[in-house]
Motif scaffolding. Structure first.
Motif, PDB file in Angstrom:
ATOM      1  N   THR A 160      27.459 -24.593  33.261  1.00  0.00           N
ATOM      2  CA  THR A 160      27.154 -23.508  34.193  1.00  0.00           C
ATOM      3  C   THR A 160      25.901 -22.756  33.761  1.00  0.00           C
ATOM      4  OG1 THR A 160      29.522 -23.301  34.551  1.00  0.00           O
ATOM      5  CG2 THR A 160      28.151 -21.526  35.387  1.00  0.00           C
ATOM      6  N   LEU A 161      25.834 -22.473  32.466  1.00  0.00           N
ATOM      7  CA  LEU A 161      24.653 -21.775  31.960  1.00  0.00           C
ATOM      8  C   LEU A 161      23.403 -22.615  32.138  1.00  0.00           C
ATOM      9  CD1 LEU A 161      26.009 -20.160  28.671  1.00  0.00           C
ATOM     10  CD2 LEU A 161      25.324 -19.019  30.786  1.00  0.00           C
ATOM     11  N   ALA A 178      22.356 -22.583  35.723  1.00  0.00           N
ATOM     12  CA  ALA A 178      21.768 -21.282  36.038  1.00  0.00           C
ATOM     13  C   ALA A 178      20.341 -21.210  35.510  1.00  0.00           C
ATOM     14  CB  ALA A 178      22.609 -20.169  35.425  1.00  0.00           C
ATOM     15  N   THR A 209      31.010 -26.183  37.402  1.00  0.00           N
ATOM     16  CA  THR A 209      30.618 -24.829  37.755  1.00  0.00           C
ATOM     17  C   THR A 209      31.640 -24.175  38.678  1.00  0.00           C
ATOM     18  OG1 THR A 209      28.370 -25.623  37.654  1.00  0.00           O
ATOM     19  CG2 THR A 209      28.701 -23.472  38.616  1.00  0.00           C
ATOM     20  N   ASN A 233      29.212 -14.280  36.738  1.00  0.00           N
ATOM     21  CA  ASN A 233      29.613 -15.166  37.819  1.00  0.00           C
ATOM     22  C   ASN A 233      28.952 -14.802  39.150  1.00  0.00           C
ATOM     23  OD1 ASN A 233      31.135 -16.962  36.452  1.00  0.00           O
ATOM     24  ND2 ASN A 233      33.108 -16.334  37.296  1.00  0.00           N
ATOM     25  N   PHE A 235      25.388 -15.648  39.163  1.00  0.00           N
ATOM     26  CA  PHE A 235      25.211 -17.080  39.323  1.00  0.00           C
ATOM     27  C   PHE A 235      25.373 -17.508  40.776  1.00  0.00           C
ATOM     28  CE2 PHE A 235      26.489 -21.428  39.606  1.00  0.00           C
ATOM     29  CZ  PHE A 235      25.589 -22.045  38.760  1.00  0.00           C
ATOM     30  N   GLU A 236      26.384 -16.923  41.439  1.00  0.00           N
ATOM     31  CA  GLU A 236      26.601 -17.322  42.826  1.00  0.00           C
ATOM     32  C   GLU A 236      25.371 -17.054  43.677  1.00  0.00           C
ATOM     33  OE1 GLU A 236      30.239 -16.336  44.743  1.00  0.00           O
ATOM     34  OE2 GLU A 236      31.389 -16.649  42.910  1.00  0.00           O
ATOM     35  N   SER A 248      22.529 -19.551  42.755  1.00  0.00           N
ATOM     36  CA  SER A 248      22.744 -20.963  43.054  1.00  0.00           C
ATOM     37  C   SER A 248      22.379 -21.284  44.506  1.00  0.00           C
ATOM     38  CB  SER A 248      24.187 -21.354  42.785  1.00  0.00           C
ATOM     39  OG  SER A 248      25.020 -20.775  43.748  1.00  0.00           O
TER      40      SER A 248
END
Lengths: 350, 533
Positions: free
Chosen positions: B22-23, B26, B355, B367, B370-371, B374
């Motif tokens: 995930t990181l 991102a 993710t 989070n 990130f959303e 993305s």
């Protein structure tokens, strides 16, 4: 040695205390019901025991081994508990057999088949191995979920509102079935419910939860007859509560003066109280000078339930009347006690 | 109490690998933004003059005009189609729907090249007219006109899908309530039905606007200088690459502005619910007198968007074989295309899976951030992603510069949001109690992941794979800019042949792309719930 012991468990979500000094004790073969309104923390307690929530303080012991404390958290998969969820949570992509086998990891394939057969017989659904969850009725899904949780011989079964998704007809049957299945399997059970009838009819002991605290923890009949405080009484009984005053060993209220029973045992003999009037404690009697009138009459088959209202206050009382009653709507009545038992009173400030 | 924690895992550490992925995602998603910010800080006074120059203004105008034209024309195609296939009695409805969706497999450069080869000044159409009427030359369709026609014919399915889903999900009882309250069918449509279609219309139109803005294939073949095409030319001129960066800044600001307008219109309502699924379905309307115009409309749309392009490909092929025009056929572009498509689709689906687990099942700080980032990939055009990745690869990770790895990295930035959307939505539908139940039955984290999550998320995983595969297969500007030297894919082959008017040679790779893309497209049609009834 007890199977499960929770000792002053605390758990907060933000500044809301979900569990506050909760202690319970379950022995082999026990059925414990945790009763409370939604949001009282009962599901959190169940999830903490199962290992789906950590706890902030206190300790949870299973068979003498600490599984949760402020330091320790044994993962749910390592606790050997069975749980039936409110939504049953059968895996939709697996048939009944695979669902049950999913929990039987250490068995060989013959043992698995045999165990599936056994538990299906236990829940009275033999031959359902190849059905898929969507092919089952709500009651059947629930029994399969129960079978699935019983299969690995767990230390303890946790039931989260097992009847809330069933209609009332199914509910009575399932309640009887469940009780005998649990008795047959001899596994200790904790049942969480908001339905007092459910709790009273199934459980050996009852824990009444209000705002994260267990207010009373006793046998069902004790809780029914001697609720410890106003909140418990409100939760577990069909009763009306009216205000009154203690005076000369009697309680004065809008119905008259009656002997009372002090729920705390240490009340000031002259104080304001809440009086608990159970369903059927009083009868309505025709009286042209009465302080009450009949506001509604419900036909219940074997009897009527008559709601009586006061002219002066908002008080209303329900009484049970036989089918030959001559009461009609708006009839003026008075209320007379059915038996000489003292009325339960609670301190006003609760 | 359940509100606080029940849907999130609070008792278990998230798997380190997934957090790491995930990181990582991102991190790479912000590369284009960092690049543009870096460029903004380096702006000089001369640069600012470029930003307000005539050329910048003209590019902006051209991009906007094309966007408005394409959105309008494709709406005119998609709205009636959606209504006809959702509400009227149409024999073989399913087949019509599939046919109407299929233009999505045709890349814009293939569509553009075929239109040019037919309707160009000396194209096949002119040849025919010459024989019949002695027409020597047709007006040039390149520029705005050709680009509008081709992009509309290829992009209307985006709006069609959202609108059709919305129309067939409408609760008919609302319309019935309106009738009972005394409104006739016309006013009911205006006052009750249309307002309910506003959100799906706006989000479909947004997709088309962004598709048009970032399109590279059609505008390059029709030589219509929008941002995409201008930035690419400037980048390729090698003289001064900073121009392309400056134009990229305006381009991205424009894209953000359009998304912002869309958000404003939707009132920040994030998810549009298509309906509960239990609402009663309306009785299909019999076409009656309208049968003829409706069928004519269907035939014209499918004829121009699907039958004409594909039959023209065969015409060019046979022409080549018959007259011995050189047909260049080699295996390496086919292999390269499939290789990068499969590899990036697998990688992106895996990343999205990891993710989405982190985003949906854990509440970690970051989070929400990130959303939002993305979704950048939806807004950032291919050329901009490509030049920013080039910049970073060349300056910071020299070893990777000019390798397939960098190419795939850019695909991840561009297409990750698409897969994440599909995969996240299936995970959101899985009751977390199922996972709890499995843990309660002595299964550990990865066992539950593979035996419960993966099988239940299969539709989303397959859908995500199919969409990314299709998009990478059709992708052009990123492949042109980032592909290693001599790296040819089917897309680059079609483009380079057709931009030099080798129509016959372009036909082979074009046909192969369409054939390969049809497979994932069928998967998408089968799995997309909005398409079925």
């Amino acid at each position: 040695m007890s199977l499960l012991k929770c000792s002053s468990v605390f758990k907060a979500f933000g500044n809301i205390e979900a569990l506050c000094d909760v202690s319970i004790d379950v022995n082999p073969g026990d059925i414990l019901a945790v009763v409370g309104e939604s949001g009282c923390g009962k599901t959190t307690l169940l999830r903490a025991i199962a290992g789906f929530e950590t706890i902030d303080n206190g300790e949870i012991n299973i068979k003498g081994q600490t599984v949760s404390s402020d330091q320790i958290h044994v993962l749910p998969e390592n606790r050997n508990l069975g749980m039936v969820f409110q939504e049953y949570s059968l895996f939709p992509h697996m048939n009944v057999e695979s669902n049950i086998i999913f929990g039987l990891r250490s068995y060989d394939s013959v043992e698995k088949k045999n165990r599936v057969k056994e538990v299906l017989e236990l829940v009275r659904l033999p031959g359902y191995e190849n059905r898929y969850p969507h092919e089952l009725s709500g009651g059947q899904q629930q029994r399969i979920a129960l079978a699935r949780s019983l299969a690995p011989n767990p230390t303890l079964i946790l039931l989260d509102e097992p009847f809330s998704n069933l209609d009332s007809v199914n509910r009575v049957d399932m309640l009887n079935d469940l009780q005998s299945i649990i008795r047959d399997s001899q596994i200790a059970t904790i049942l969480v419910t908001h339905d007092k009838e459910e709790a009273f009819s199934v459980a050996d002991s009852l824990a009444v939860m209000v705002d994260g605290k267990i207010n009373q923890y006793a046998k069902p009949n004790e809780i029914y007859f001697y609720p410890k405080n106003y909140k418990v009484a409100k939760l577990v009984s069909n009763a009306e509560f009216i205000s009154g005053n203690l005076n000369n060993g009697l309680v004065d209220c809008s119905l008259g003066s009656f002997p009372y029973f002090d729920s705390t045992g240490k009340m000031n003999p002259v104080s304001e109280v809440i009086v608990m009037i159970r369903f059927g404690d009083f009868r309505a009697v025709y009286d042209p000078n009465g302080n009450f009138f009949v506001s509604s009459i419900e036909f219940k088959g074997s009897h009527y339930i008559v709601t009586v209202k006061s002219f002066r206050s908002s008080t209303y009382i329900k009484s049970i009347e036989s089918l030959d009653t001559n009461l009609a709507i708006n009839t003026k009545v008075n209320l007379v006690p059915v038996n000489p038992d003292p009325l339960l009173v609670f301190p006003k400030n609760h | 109490m359940n509100l606080f924690s029940a849907n999130k895992n609070s008792y278990r550490m998230p798997p380190i690998l997934f957090v790491f992925i995930t990181l990582f995602v991102a991190l790479i998603m912000v590369i284009p933004l960092l690049y543009l910010l870096l460029r903004i800080t380096q702006l000089s006074l001369d640069d600012l003059l470029v930003l307000v120059s005539n050329r910048a203004f003209q590019t902006l105008t051209r991009s906007l005009v094309l966007m408005i034209c394409v959105t309008t024309l494709s709406s005119m195609i998609a709205i009636p189609l959606a209504w006809i296939t959702a509400r009227t009695y149409l024999p073989f409805r399913k087949i019509w729907i599939i046919l109407v969706m299929l233009p999505l497999v045709i890349p814009s450069y293939v569509g553009a090249y075929l239109f040019l080869s037919v309707f160009g000044p000396t194209g096949l159409f002119q040849k025919g007219l010459e024989v019949l009427f002695e027409v020597q030359r047709l007006p040039d369709i390149r520029g705005l006109f050709g680009a509008t026609i081709v992009l509309s014919l290829l992009s209307y399915p985006y709006l069609f899908i959202t609108l059709r889903g919305a129309i067939s999900g409408l609760d008919i009882s609302m319309e019935e309530s309106s009738r009972i309250l005394g409104h006739n069918s016309f006013w009911t449509f205006i006052k009750v039905t249309l307002p309910q279609l506003r959100f799906p219309f706006v989000s479909g139109a947004l997709l088309i606007s962004l598709y048009t803005l970032s399109d590279f294939g059609a505008v390059s073949i029709f030589n219509y200088n929008t941002f995409s095409w201008t930035i690419y030319q400037q980048y390729n001129s090698l003289v001064d690459r900073s121009m392309s960066a400056l134009f990229s800044i305006i381009f991205v600001l424009l894209a953000f502005l359009i998304v912002l307008i869309e958000f404003k219109t939707r009132g920040f309502q994030k998810y549009y619910r298509i309906g509960s699924g239990i609402s009663r379905k309306p009785k299909p309307i019999s076409l009656g007198f309208w049968k003829f115009p409706v069928y004519l409309f269907l035939f014209v749309v499918i004829g121009f968007s699907l039958i004409l392009p594909i039959s023209m490909l065969f015409v060019w092929l046979f022409k080549g074989m018959y007259f011995g025009d050189s047909i260049v056929f080699s295996w390496s572009p086919i292999f390269n295309s499939i290789f990068v498509s499969v590899l990036s689709a697998l990688l992106i689906v895996f990343f999205s899976f990891a993710t989405s687990i982190i985003l949906v099942r854990y509440s970690l700080t970051g989070n929400r951030f990130f959303e939002s980032i993305s979704y950048l990939g939806f807004v950032l055009p291919g050329v901009v992603v490509a030049i920013s990745v080039v910049y970073f690869a060349a300056n910071y990770i020299g070893i990777l510069y000019q390798t397939t790895a960098v190419l795939i990295l850019a695909y991840v930035i561009l297409f990750f949001p698409v897969a994440l959307g599909a995969i996240r939505s299936v995970l959101l539908q899985i009751n977390p109690r199922l996972e709890d139940a499995a843990h309660g039955m002595s299964h550990n984290y990865f066992s539950v992941l593979f035996r419960i999550n993966v099988p239940l998320m299969k539709p989303g995983l397959i859908m995500g794979f199919a969409m990314v595969f299709l998009l990478v297969m059709k992708e052009l500007p990123v492949t042109l800019i980032l592909g290693p030297l001599g790296f040819k894919t089917l897309a680059t082959e079609v483009w380079s042949f057709s931009s030099e008017a080798f129509f016959v040679s372009a036909a082979v790779p074009a046909l192969i792309i369409i054939l390969i893309c049809s497979l994932p497209m069928l998967v998408i049609i089968i799995w997309d719930k909005r398409i079925g009834d």
